[in-house]
Design a protein around this motif. Structure first.
Motif, short mmCIF file in Angstrom:
data_model
loop_
_atom_site.label_atom_id
_atom_site.label_comp_id
_atom_site.label_asym_id
_atom_site.label_seq_id
_atom_site.Cartn_x
_atom_site.Cartn_y
_atom_site.Cartn_z
N GLY A 106 0.82 -1.21 0.00
CA GLY A 106 0.00 0.00 0.00
C GLY A 106 0.85 1.25 0.00
O GLY A 106 0.55 2.23 -0.71
N GLU A 107 1.93 1.26 0.79
CA GLU A 107 2.83 2.42 0.82
C GLU A 107 3.49 2.63 -0.54
O GLU A 107 3.57 3.76 -1.05
N THR A 108 3.96 1.53 -1.13
CA THR A 108 4.58 1.62 -2.46
C THR A 108 3.60 2.16 -3.48
O THR A 108 3.94 3.00 -4.32
N PHE A 109 2.36 1.68 -3.41
CA PHE A 109 1.33 2.14 -4.34
C PHE A 109 1.03 3.62 -4.14
O PHE A 109 0.90 4.38 -5.11
N LEU A 110 0.94 4.07 -2.88
CA LEU A 110 0.61 5.47 -2.60
C LEU A 110 1.72 6.40 -3.10
O LEU A 110 1.45 7.42 -3.74
N VAL A 111 2.98 6.03 -2.81
CA VAL A 111 4.10 6.84 -3.29
C VAL A 111 4.16 6.80 -4.82
O VAL A 111 4.39 7.82 -5.47
N GLY A 112 3.91 5.60 -5.39
CA GLY A 112 3.91 5.46 -6.84
C GLY A 112 2.83 6.29 -7.50
O GLY A 112 3.05 6.89 -8.55
N LEU A 113 1.64 6.32 -6.88
CA LEU A 113 0.53 7.11 -7.41
C LEU A 113 0.87 8.60 -7.42
O LEU A 113 0.62 9.31 -8.40
N PHE A 114 1.46 9.05 -6.32
CA PHE A 114 1.85 10.46 -6.21
C PHE A 114 2.93 10.77 -7.25
O PHE A 114 2.89 11.82 -7.91
N ALA A 115 3.92 9.85 -7.40
CA ALA A 115 4.99 10.03 -8.39
C ALA A 115 4.42 10.05 -9.81
O ALA A 115 4.89 10.79 -10.67
N LEU A 116 3.39 9.22 -10.04
CA LEU A 116 2.75 9.17 -11.35
C LEU A 116 2.07 10.49 -11.68
O LEU A 116 2.20 11.01 -12.80
N ILE A 117 1.38 11.06 -10.71
CA ILE A 117 0.68 12.34 -10.91
C ILE A 117 1.68 13.46 -11.17
O ILE A 117 1.56 14.23 -12.13
N ILE A 118 2.70 13.56 -10.30
CA ILE A 118 3.72 14.60 -10.46
C ILE A 118 4.50 14.38 -11.76
O ILE A 118 4.80 15.33 -12.50
N GLY A 119 4.84 13.09 -12.04
CA GLY A 119 5.58 12.78 -13.26
C GLY A 119 4.83 13.14 -14.52
O GLY A 119 5.41 13.67 -15.47
N LEU A 120 3.52 12.88 -14.54
CA LEU A 120 2.72 13.24 -15.70
C LEU A 120 2.63 14.75 -15.87
O LEU A 120 2.65 15.26 -17.00
N TRP A 121 2.55 15.46 -14.76
CA TRP A 121 2.52 16.92 -14.82
C TRP A 121 3.85 17.47 -15.36
O TRP A 121 3.86 18.32 -16.26
#
Length: 666
Positions: free
Chosen positions: A111-126
């Motif tokens: 869950g932690e990996t997913f949450l950090v990954g999700l945040f990284a995905l949003i910032i990375g796409l931006w």
């Protein structure tokens, strides 16, 4: 719900542990999106035929490269995740002591990996969206010639592909984490922070001999690289020699460094230097294979990225200088039928659509370039050797002045029995200059001509299918010499009023003259066709090199950062011991700064040296063919590399401080 709250609190509390993991993910996502979104620009979908081929090639190669890089990132993220797992082994041990099942612990970390990954995905796409705008403008300038058709847009297809790729990576990481957690033992978790490696002291004579062998291997590898270049028959041996040298270098460098530093007692015992050098030496011994691989990756990244950015920055200047005309047509001399007359006979509206033109005659006398360069030591490629057999081109003074007028250059005036030489092909100029300085005489019939000027003129005489300045030598003689020479061919250079008219005329020429072009009875090319081909080739090369170079750099820096953080975690208790015996927080921070700095610089120093030599060899292959000066543009790429290095170094240093400080240092 309880698990989600715990996951959220853990991520907030351990956010600094995830800095490198997050940075790597975000940069990876941004690059994935930015390069894959290029094909979404509408203007790139309306290319002419020649450019459409290169545009399709770019999309194809980037797609293939993206899949390859996705695999690399999967391993990199697993490697990054290992640091986080190691950092928090004690925490997992506490969970197990409190009776939490391994499945629940696994779900928390997934869950932690997913949450950090999700945040990284949003910032990375931006970030990728912002980056893609710059890359799209560059792509339009390369493949269209301008950025007029640029549109600010969000590529849904690129977003889908990026999310899909990284979702697969997250699933792999989750499975890997679950497997690791299910196989761990409680005792290993609780004593994880106490395990350390010791510095092994090798025999100093063995170390010295192996270090000397490393230097010899690298030296002879570079020597052979200069001698044979990128020859496929020798390349395997050269790479093997350099590879052995690099491995031996990093295997022995720690021992050599310790031996040298110990001789300087003042340096060795200053502050915490004894701890610094022994720790650095110990880690170099353990990780010499990893450091060798990182050095090789950095070398490849420096060469590839430098070439990519240099090609991009050299492109516009090269094309502009090499295409002063909009059109060139050449045909062999045949019954004195000129090009404009032939075009009119064949129904091509050429003359009425030209704003300005110069139609001239080219001559020959039987003199070859081999005759012109007789007595000189000639070093040319196989293709250039064939030119020596061809006849030297002659132009009369009046025809040459027509060319100069079309170029907007000052006209020349020749005295009787004088001549000049025009040449723009760099590899032949030195041989022509030698001829002018040491021989100088040219015979036409019974007339012997001498140079009016011993400098070589470098005007463009005609357009060819490349952007190389390729006039290997044209002799300009007085008009009265025309009757004494053999008529060789007609040449016409022209200027159109607009690119649209140029395209229409070229289309008609293609319909009427395509068969004549194939059998060699006529040659025609336009500025747009040359630019399209040139921009297409260079555009694909530049994009692929830049993409691959940046990815290789991020992979290398991520591994360096994660290794250093892992090793800092391993030595946490030792830093605590230093604090207990009197080392203050400032001294330990300075020690950490130097240790990380040494570790980051170690692969870069050797990689920089090797990349300089390798780039020189690459330049010798590229520059004569593409006619660009990559050397002058290397600073931009090195600046980008240093910027990435600085970002990762600062992030690593700050994260490492967090690992050892935890508010417990004095």
């Amino acid at each position: 719900m309880m698990n989600f709250k715990l996951i959220y609190k853990n991520v907030r509390r351990s956010i600094k542990d995830y800095v490198i993991y997050f940075l790597t993910l975000a940069l990876g996502v941004s690059l994935f999106y930015a390069f894959n979104s290029v094909s979404s620009q509408p203007a790139l979908n309306d290319l002419n035929y020649s450019m459409e081929v290169f545009g399709d090639a770019l999309v194809l190669y980037i797609g293939l490269l993206t899949k390859f890089i996705a695999i690399i990132f999967a391993f990199l993220i697993i490697y990054a995740n290992q640091f986080i797992m190691k950092r928090r082994k004690k925490e997992m041990g506490v969970y197990m002591t409190l009776g939490m099942s391994k499945w629940r612990i696994s779900s928390i970390f997934v869950g932690e990996t997913f949450l950090v990954g999700l945040f990284a995905l949003i910032i990375g796409l931006w970030l990728g969206f912002l980056m893609s705008q710059v890359i799209s403008i560059l792509a339009l300038k390369m493949f269209v010639g301008n950025a007029v058709g640029y549109k600010l847009l969000l590529s849904i297809e690129a977003i889908k592909e990026t999310i899909l790729s990284f979702s697969i990576i997250f699933i792999i990481v989750a499975l890997f984490n679950t497997r690791n957690i299910m196989n761990i033992k409680l005792i290993d978790l609780l004593i994880a922070n106490r395990k350390n490696q010791e510095l092994k002291v090798h025999n100093k004579w063995v170390t010295g001999i192996l270090f000397l062998l490393a230097i010899i291997s690298i030296f002879f590898g570079v020597l052979l690289l200069f001698k044979y270049g990128l020859d496929k028959d020798c390349l395997t041996g050269i790479v093997s020699l350099l590879g052995v040298g690099i491995v031996l270098f990093y295997y022995t460098i720690s021992g050599v460094m310790i031996l040298l530093v110990k001789k300087n007692k003042k340096l060795y015992f200053r502050e915490l230097n004894s701890f610094l050098f022994r720790q650095f030496g110990s880690k170099m011994q353990i990780n010499f294979l990893v450091m060798s691989i990182l050095c090789a990756l950095l070398t490849a990244s420096l060469v590839v990225l430098g070439t990519g950015f240099s090609v991009t920055s050299s492109m516009n200047k090269q094309v502009t200088s090499a295409t002063p005309f909009d059109l060139t047509i050449a045909q062999p001399y045949d019954d004195n039928i000129g090009i404009l007359e032939r075009a009119e006979q064949d129904g091509i509206p050429l003359k009425e659509n030209l704003n300005d033109y110069a139609e001239i005659m080219l001559y020959n006398t039987g003199l070859t370039y081999g005759d012109l360069f007789k007595g000189q030591q000639i070093e040319l490629s196989d293709l250039e050797q064939e030119i020596l057999m061809s006849q030297v081109t002659f132009i009369t003074e009046t025809d040459y002045n027509q060319q100069l007028e079309l170029l907007g250059e000052r006209q020349i005036q020749l005295e009787e029995n004088n001549y000049i030489i025009n040449a723009s092909y760099e590899r032949f100029i030195k041989y022509i200059q030698y001829f002018l300085n040491n021989v100088g005489k040219v015979s036409i019939g019974d007339n012997e001509l001498i140079p009016a000027d011993k400098n070589v003129f470098d005007n463009i005489i005609y357009l060819t299918n490349s952007t190389m300045a390729n006039d290997v030598g044209t002799i300009v003689v007085p008009d009265e010499m025309g009757s004494l020479m053999n008529s060789d061919s007609f040449l016409l250079n022209g200027i159109f009023s607009s690119q649209e008219i140029e395209g229409k005329v070229y289309k008609v020429m293609n319909n009427k003259w395509i068969e004549k072009s194939l059998d060699g009875s006529i040659y025609y090319v336009t500025k747009s066709v040359i630019q399209d081909t040139y921009f297409g080739v260079f555009g694909v090369v530049a994009f692929i090199c830049s993409y691959l170079g940046i990815i290789l750099m991020i992979v290398t820096l991520s591994i360096l950062a994660l290794q250093q953080l892992t090793e800092t975690q391993d030595n946490k208790e030792r830093y605590m011991t230093l604090s207990k015996i009197g080392a203050d927080k400032k001294m330990i921070n300075r020690l950490l700064y130097r240790q990380i700095g040494f570790y980051f610089i170690s692969p870069l120093i050797l990689a920089s040296i090797l990349s300089i030599f390798t780039t020189k060899v690459v330049l010798e292959k590229l520059e004569p063919f593409f006619e660009i000066s990559i050397k002058q543009n290397m600073f931009v790429s090195f600046g980008i590399i240093l910027l990435l290095y600085a970002i990762y170094f600062i992030a690593t240093y700050q994260s490492a401080k967090q690992v050892i400080v935890d508010g417990r240092l004095k």
